[in-house]
Design a protein around this motif. Structure first.
Motif, PDB file in Angstrom:
ATOM      1  N   HIS A  48       0.809  -1.222   0.000  1.00 37.71           N
ATOM      2  CA  HIS A  48       0.000   0.000   0.000  1.00 37.71           C
ATOM      3  C   HIS A  48       0.841   1.271   0.000  1.00 37.71           C
ATOM      4  O   HIS A  48       0.720   2.095   0.925  1.00 37.71           O
ATOM      5  CB  HIS A  48      -0.966   0.017   1.195  1.00 37.71           C
ATOM      6  N   PRO A  49       1.678   1.462  -1.000  1.00 41.14           N
ATOM      7  CA  PRO A  49       2.475   2.686  -1.044  1.00 41.14           C
ATOM      8  C   PRO A  49       1.617   3.892  -1.431  1.00 41.14           C
ATOM      9  O   PRO A  49       0.552   3.727  -2.050  1.00 41.14           O
ATOM     10  CB  PRO A  49       3.498   2.404  -2.149  1.00 41.14           C
ATOM     11  N   VAL A  50       2.098   5.088  -1.052  1.00 37.80           N
ATOM     12  CA  VAL A  50       1.450   6.330  -1.459  1.00 37.80           C
ATOM     13  C   VAL A  50       1.970   6.734  -2.844  1.00 37.80           C
ATOM     14  O   VAL A  50       1.241   7.238  -3.682  1.00 37.80           O
ATOM     15  CB  VAL A  50       1.742   7.444  -0.428  1.00 37.80           C
ATOM     16  N   GLU A  51       3.283   6.475  -3.045  1.00 40.09           N
ATOM     17  CA  GLU A  51       3.920   6.860  -4.305  1.00 40.09           C
ATOM     18  C   GLU A  51       4.736   5.700  -4.874  1.00 40.09           C
ATOM     19  O   GLU A  51       5.443   5.014  -4.134  1.00 40.09           O
ATOM     20  CB  GLU A  51       4.835   8.067  -4.070  1.00 40.09           C
ATOM     21  N   VAL A  52       4.594   5.505  -6.177  1.00 39.73           N
ATOM     22  CA  VAL A  52       5.428   4.523  -6.880  1.00 39.73           C
ATOM     23  C   VAL A  52       6.393   5.303  -7.778  1.00 39.73           C
ATOM     24  O   VAL A  52       5.972   6.043  -8.664  1.00 39.73           O
ATOM     25  CB  VAL A  52       4.575   3.554  -7.732  1.00 39.73           C
ATOM     26  N   ILE A  53       7.700   5.149  -7.501  1.00 38.11           N
ATOM     27  CA  ILE A  53       8.712   5.882  -8.278  1.00 38.11           C
ATOM     28  C   ILE A  53       9.260   4.950  -9.344  1.00 38.11           C
ATOM     29  O   ILE A  53       9.886   3.933  -9.031  1.00 38.11           O
ATOM     30  CB  ILE A  53       9.856   6.352  -7.354  1.00 38.11           C
ATOM     31  N   LEU A  54       9.032   5.271 -10.609  1.00 38.88           N
ATOM     32  CA  LEU A  54       9.549   4.440 -11.688  1.00 38.88           C
ATOM     33  C   LEU A  54      10.975   4.906 -12.007  1.00 38.88           C
ATOM     34  O   LEU A  54      11.177   5.814 -12.811  1.00 38.88           O
ATOM     35  CB  LEU A  54       8.643   4.542 -12.919  1.00 38.88           C
ATOM     36  N   ALA A  55      11.973   4.290 -11.355  1.00 37.30           N
ATOM     37  CA  ALA A  55      13.369   4.713 -11.522  1.00 37.30           C
ATOM     38  C   ALA A  55      13.988   3.935 -12.673  1.00 37.30           C
ATOM     39  O   ALA A  55      14.918   3.154 -12.482  1.00 37.30           O
ATOM     40  CB  ALA A  55      14.133   4.507 -10.216  1.00 37.30           C
ATOM     41  N   LEU A  56      13.450   4.179 -13.871  1.00 43.24           N
ATOM     42  CA  LEU A  56      13.908   3.454 -15.063  1.00 43.24           C
ATOM     43  C   LEU A  56      14.635   4.410 -15.981  1.00 43.24           C
ATOM     44  O   LEU A  56      14.379   5.607 -15.978  1.00 43.24           O
ATOM     45  CB  LEU A  56      12.703   2.837 -15.776  1.00 43.24           C
ATOM     46  N   VAL A  89      -2.472   5.256  -6.388  1.00 43.00           N
ATOM     47  CA  VAL A  89      -1.108   5.666  -6.010  1.00 43.00           C
ATOM     48  C   VAL A  89      -0.640   6.779  -6.934  1.00 43.00           C
ATOM     49  O   VAL A  89      -1.068   6.889  -8.078  1.00 43.00           O
ATOM     50  CB  VAL A  89      -0.089   4.503  -6.109  1.00 43.00           C
ATOM     51  N   ARG A  90       0.274   7.612  -6.387  1.00 42.74           N
ATOM     52  CA  ARG A  90       0.908   8.627  -7.203  1.00 42.74           C
ATOM     53  C   ARG A  90       2.054   7.919  -7.937  1.00 42.74           C
ATOM     54  O   ARG A  90       2.850   7.207  -7.325  1.00 42.74           O
ATOM     55  CB  ARG A  90       1.476   9.684  -6.246  1.00 42.74           C
ATOM     56  N   VAL A  91       2.118   8.089  -9.264  1.00 41.55           N
ATOM     57  CA  VAL A  91       3.185   7.439 -10.035  1.00 41.55           C
ATOM     58  C   VAL A  91       4.141   8.510 -10.546  1.00 41.55           C
ATOM     59  O   VAL A  91       3.719   9.432 -11.238  1.00 41.55           O
ATOM     60  CB  VAL A  91       2.604   6.627 -11.218  1.00 41.55           C
ATOM     61  N   THR A  92       5.419   8.414 -10.189  1.00 47.29           N
ATOM     62  CA  THR A  92       6.394   9.415 -10.637  1.00 47.29           C
ATOM     63  C   THR A  92       7.539   8.745 -11.382  1.00 47.29           C
ATOM     64  O   THR A  92       7.700   7.526 -11.332  1.00 47.29           O
ATOM     65  CB  THR A  92       6.981  10.198  -9.436  1.00 47.29           C
ATOM     66  N   ARG A  93       8.329   9.549 -12.071  1.00 48.41           N
ATOM     67  CA  ARG A  93       9.516   9.034 -12.753  1.00 48.41           C
ATOM     68  C   ARG A  93      10.676   9.989 -12.470  1.00 48.41           C
ATOM     69  O   ARG A  93      10.464  11.131 -12.056  1.00 48.41           O
ATOM     70  CB  ARG A  93       9.269   8.932 -14.260  1.00 48.41           C
TER      71      ARG A  93
END
Lengths: 198, 198
Positions: free
Chosen positions: B135-143, B165-169
């Motif tokens: 159950h994360p608040v933010e998923v960081i796509l570190a690609l 979820v908030r999805v960031t890169r």
């Protein structure tokens, strides 16, 4: 957080190779643990088998799987030419050229008294013995033209002076594909002095 | 003349590392057989021990010596942040930054349908399970911002759209120390569009 101590040990081991920095060592280590295990296990086995099968030829000092080495025992090779190299890897390079059919002698190191490599460490007595055994007409000093290489060439040509052999060295100059602009002053002035009819 | 078949096998094995060409493989192999044998034997042993101790974490897919891995079992890490990476080596890089205290998920590969890497191969179902568990608040796509990385970022942000979820890169732009002159047109025009108050 360090992910794994065991991986860190592997990275440090790979980092001990010359020319393999920490970043490359990390990349190689991750590759080893990420791939199918069989690749890494085979590599480990190949390393073990190879280093355990290698020894120094008692005649020419070349690293080889037999003593004497296949070149020293090869009756087809010419005794008239003896090529002096720094290490066994240089022999493979010259063999790949496919032009030289004589014999070799491996110094193991270039002369560098400041690092503790004097005449004894570069096996000059062994070279004299080789010359007495093989009786070459020409001794080719195939050493690199670095300060240590030049010192070694100078020293060896002195001690071979009265042995009745012709002592030669590889040509120095501007490499093919090289640029005048990017040549060092030393290379350029040497190439100038050693200019030859076009 | 090939000096040794066994050495040739070692060269070929080393040549299979990514980024290690034939010449470097030769240099490494000669180094192994020229040095004191203990170095090579220790290296072989370290390779064997390391790969045999590594396994994939059944929760995050990270390569680790324990399952679940030390990060998944660490109660100090924040569940609120989940960082998605291509492989375990990327985790070590992010850990070295010493800034991120959340959890990870390893895709194992970027999306590349042409090479046979579809949604299933990049473990997107596992990622969704992780999100439901953590159950994360933010998923960081570190690609990385390569074509495959961009495709993966695009695909994952689509399937995460309705997961709350908030999805960031990671930010894209000109690297520090980089040059406008040597930046690609793509990098430059992206940096231009994403310019921010100085």
């Amino acid at each position: 957080m360090l992910i794994s101590l065991s991986l860190e040990r592997l990275i440090q081991a790979l980092n001990r190779f010359p020319g393999i920095g920490r970043k490359t060592a990390q990349r190689l280590a991750w590759f080893l643990v990420s791939q199918d295990k069989s690749f890494a296990l085979e590599l480990a086995e190949t390393i073990r088998n190879t280093v355990e099968s290698f020894t120094s030829c008692s005649l020419c000092n070349m690293l080889s799987e037999s003593d004497p080495c296949p070149i020293c025992t090869d009756r087809e090779r010419l005794d008239a030419l003896l090529c002096v190299v720094e290490n066994t890897a240089d022999i493979q390079i010259i063999e790949n050229m496919n032009d030289f059919k004589g014999r070799y002698f491996v110094l193991g190191h270039l002369l560098s008294p400041i690092d503790g490599y004097g005449p004894e460490q570069i096996r000059s007595a062994g070279l004299l013995e080789s010359i007495e055994r093989v009786h070459p007409v020409e001794v080719i000093l195939a050493l690199k033209p670095s300060p240590e290489g030049e010192a070694t060439i100078h020293y060896l040509s002195e001690i071979l002076q009265d042995k009745g052999v012709r002592v030669t060295r590889l040509s120095t100059g501007i490499p093919f594909g090289g640029d005048l602009e990017y040549s060092s002053m030393l290379t350029l002035s040497n190439a100038w002095k050693r200019r030859y009819p076009a």
